[in-house]
Enzyme design. Structure first.
Site, mmCIF file in Angstrom:
data_model
loop_
_atom_site.group_PDB
_atom_site.id
_atom_site.type_symbol
_atom_site.label_atom_id
_atom_site.label_comp_id
_atom_site.label_asym_id
_atom_site.label_seq_id
_atom_site.Cartn_x
_atom_site.Cartn_y
_atom_site.Cartn_z
ATOM 1 N N LYS A 61 63.857 -29.640 68.101
ATOM 2 C CA LYS A 61 64.789 -28.516 67.936
ATOM 3 C C LYS A 61 64.205 -27.219 68.470
ATOM 4 C CE LYS A 61 65.834 -30.836 63.630
ATOM 5 N NZ LYS A 61 65.630 -30.741 62.171
ATOM 6 N N ARG A 267 69.224 -30.187 49.438
ATOM 7 C CA ARG A 267 70.392 -30.281 50.315
ATOM 8 C C ARG A 267 71.208 -31.467 49.843
ATOM 9 N NH1 ARG A 267 66.593 -30.001 55.091
ATOM 10 N NH2 ARG A 267 65.612 -28.827 53.440
#
Length: 281
Positions: A61, A267
């Site tokens: 990323k 999450r």
DNA sequence: ACTATATCCTGTATGC
DNA sequence: TGCATACAGGATATAG
């Protein structure tokens, strides 16, 4: 959330817009996205003026924009970072943080980031191999990846398999969305200990992750809202193709059971309770 | 060396 | 209508 396919879409867009162009001016509208620059905001501005971009690169990323010299502009989109390429006269997006203008008076490069987990900074000597990503593992799209070694590295871990897939020091580029999609495709529960999985199963997971990210890239990436967009400000369509992620309460595309959402690592994790049962040992 | 958790951040959605 | 809270989740510092 930008993961490997979304970052690659951005890289491809920047590759069309930047090489050969020289920076004439830099405006930092918010200091936070430049926090990783060693010399502070003023030094960031003066260090970049006069630099000429060449071909953008990516690992996982992380994105970096090498210059014609040996340095590079490092970038990470974090949760909500965007690069936009817009004509100088057009209005700045609401959360625009940094603006680069060019000597050719052509389109500006704008770094936009609502939540500001992302950032950009100068990497001295980073044109080829930035020191900032020396600890980041190769991603599944990297021609240099040793798949056999990666399978072994994953199986040497005691953590749950999803934690390992999300660990960028083991394999990079995979985030919450593609981890859940790969686990669904390979019928693996996210909390299965990595060292309890067979080499065939781990290999299957990596193949599934590669396939789903390849498909997402072909559709311009995954986006649920305006938080992730390409350099033109438009979104990809892959969210329509997701099988598990974000599909809480909807039927599993394979067996029809309701997809469940569970809290995991601050999450959410989505899985099919029938296809991906918890392993008890 | 490995593992797990807290932290950063803000716009949007939801509940009372 | 207004206010408070939950939620989204990258990388990294730190503690065990």
């Amino acid at each position: 959330m930008p993961e490997l396919p979304e970052v690659e879409v951005v890289r491809l867009g920047l590759a069309q817009a930047l090489p050969g162009r020289m920076i004439a001016g830099v405006r930092v509208l918010h200091p936070r996205p430049v926090r990783r620059h060693a010399g502070g905001v003023d030094d960031f501005v003066t260090s970049l003026i006069g630099r000429q971009f060449v071909e953008p690169k990516r690992r996982g990323k992380f994105l970096w924009l090498p210059f014609a010299d040996s340095d590079a502009l490092m970038a990470h989109l974090g949760m909500s970072g965007q690069f936009r390429v817009d004509d100088p006269g057009t209005a700045l997006p609401p959360q625009c943080r940094v603006v680069f203008s060019f000597e050719d008076n052509g389109p500006e490069l704008r770094f936009v980031d609502q939540r500001m987990f992302g950032g950009i900074w100068l990497s001295p000597g980073g044109a080829e191999a930035p020191a900032e990503i020396a600890h980041i593992a190769l991603d599944l799209f990297d021609p240099g990846l040793d798949l056999v070694a990666l399978v072994a590295a994953i199986r040497s871990r005691k953590s749950g398999i999803k934690r390992v897939l999300l660990n960028q020091q083991v394999v990079s580029g995979i985030g919450n969305i593609y981890a859940d999609e790969a686990l669904w495709a390979a019928r693996v529960h996210y909390d299965t200990a990595a060292d309890q999985l067979s080499a065939v199963k781990v290999r299957g997971l990596l193949v599934a992750a590669t396939e789903v990210m390849t498909a997402a890239l072909a559709q311009g990436g995954t986006s649920f809202d305006a938080l992730y967009v390409n350099v033109n400000g438009t979104s990809g369509y892959f969210s329509r193709s997701l099988s598990a992620y974000g599909r809480d309460g909807q039927p599993c595309p394979r067996c029809g059971q309701g997809i469940v959402r569970e809290a995991f690592m601050n999450r959410s994790s989505y899985r099919c309770p029938q296809c991906q049962p918890r392993i008890v040992d």
